[in-house]
Design an enzyme around this catalytic site. Structure first.
Site, mmCIF file in Angstrom:
data_model
loop_
_atom_site.group_PDB
_atom_site.id
_atom_site.type_symbol
_atom_site.label_atom_id
_atom_site.label_comp_id
_atom_site.label_asym_id
_atom_site.label_seq_id
_atom_site.Cartn_x
_atom_site.Cartn_y
_atom_site.Cartn_z
ATOM 1 N N ASP A 1 17.185 -63.588 -14.850
ATOM 2 C CA ASP A 1 17.542 -63.182 -16.213
ATOM 3 C C ASP A 1 18.876 -62.448 -16.188
ATOM 4 O OD1 ASP A 1 17.824 -62.173 -18.760
ATOM 5 O OD2 ASP A 1 15.735 -61.571 -18.963
ATOM 6 N N GLY B 1 12.407 -56.042 -20.142
ATOM 7 C CA GLY B 1 10.996 -55.824 -20.460
ATOM 8 C C GLY B 1 10.090 -56.428 -19.394
ATOM 9 N N HIS C 1 21.404 -56.116 -19.958
ATOM 10 C CA HIS C 1 20.829 -55.339 -18.869
ATOM 11 C C HIS C 1 21.840 -54.988 -17.778
ATOM 12 C CE1 HIS C 1 17.113 -56.397 -20.837
ATOM 13 N NE2 HIS C 1 17.396 -57.685 -20.699
ATOM 14 N N ILE D 1 19.834 -51.523 -20.703
ATOM 15 C CA ILE D 1 18.406 -51.212 -20.633
ATOM 16 C C ILE D 1 17.726 -52.075 -19.576
ATOM 17 C CG2 ILE D 1 18.354 -50.518 -23.053
ATOM 18 C CD1 ILE D 1 17.001 -53.207 -23.694
#
Length: 288
Positions: free
Chosen positions: A189, A212, A194, A209
């Site tokens: 990903d 998830g 991120h 961040i």
């Protein structure tokens, strides 16, 4: 073209994805394996330790079952920046091999009109190409902001898998690394949200961040070790809802409630006690 609710039932073309022993180790490191007690997780972080057989974390299914998301191409046009990962579930039909290949087909299983947005559910079935047998199934839901109001069914609402009103039976704390997202992204990903501070600022964050699904992997490790005694063959199914972003470096606390033979509910909280992964449920085999 707006969201097309008649796309329910549409399937993606089969997509093949292979992985190696090194990929399995990299994923384990990406979700924090070995950081607390390296010896406890040696089987997930090395392939050449004397007397230790390499294993794969069950939650790696979320990065191996890629390709099923191609089914999104059938639902109409939308701005990808408005898509938010809502829920994630995995079902394991057996332990994931240390190295192998799967063929994955995704299907749009639901499209709901939530007014302010559309909720789209995709189920992806992955088959082991070496055996022809189902290996795992992943289900994800995505909320697409601004795409509601098309007159479709609203779908289920309200709390899902609420935990009992009592103290947890188990708790497990993990501290994520400040560079956790940079490690996790190497499993596939590469969303700049991120890794790139400028891109993160466009999304309203003062820094990148954590994925998830990285939080999902940390949580899966806690469930595996506290409820399955570290045995991936006992880990059957896991589901949860992403409730709040996590910042790299945050401490995660996984709260677990045993609710029956082979079933537990869970919730993961961040530094300030807010829920970051909620509505969690684990199904697992009880030790004989």
């Amino acid at each position: 073209m707006p969201i097309d609710p008649t796309a329910v039932g549409s399937q993606s073309e089969p997509v093949r994805h292979s992985w190696t022993s090194s990929d399995a180790i990299l994923y384990a490191l990406g979700v924090g394996a070995g950081a607390v007690d390296p010896l406890d997780e040696l089987g997930f972080t090395t392939e050449n330790s004397n007397g230790v057989t390499q294993q794969v974390l069950p939650t790696m299914a979320v990065v191996l079952g890629v390709g099923g998301g191609g089914a999104f191409g059938s639902i109409g046009s939308f701005n990808p920046a408005m898509l938010v990962h809502g829920e994630q579930a995995i079902q394991l039909h057996g332990p994931i091999p240390v190295a192998g290949e799967v063929e994955t087909v995704g299907e749009i299983t639901a499209i709901y009109d939530k007014g302010k947005g559309a909720l789209v559910e995709v189920r992806s079935a992955s088959t082991d190409t070496a055996t022809g047998q189902p290996l795992f199934t992943t289900t994800m839901s995505a909320f697409i902001r601004g795409e509601g109001g098309f007159g479709g069914e609203r779908g289920p609402s309200g709390p899902k898998n609420p935990p009992p009103e009592r103290a947890p039976d188990h708790e497990q704390a993990y501290v994520t690394r400040s560079d956790q997202a940079l490690i996790y992204r190497l499993s596939g990903d590469r969303n700049p949200l991120h890794s790139d501070p400028t891109f993160a600022a466009m999304g309203g964050f003062d820094r990148p961040i954590l994925h998830g699904l990285c939080t999902y992997g940390f949580t899966g490790r806690a469930l595996l070790h506290r409820l399955c005694e570290g045995d991936p063959t006992r880990f059957r199914a896991m589901e949860g809802r992403f409730s709040s972003p996590v910042m790299p470096g945050e401490r995660l606390m996984v709260h677990m409630w045993e609710t029956g033979a082979g079933e537990a509910l869970f919730q993961t909280t961040g530094d300030d006690g807010r829920a970051v992964l909620s509505g969690g449920r684990l199904a697992y085999a009880v030790a004989s």
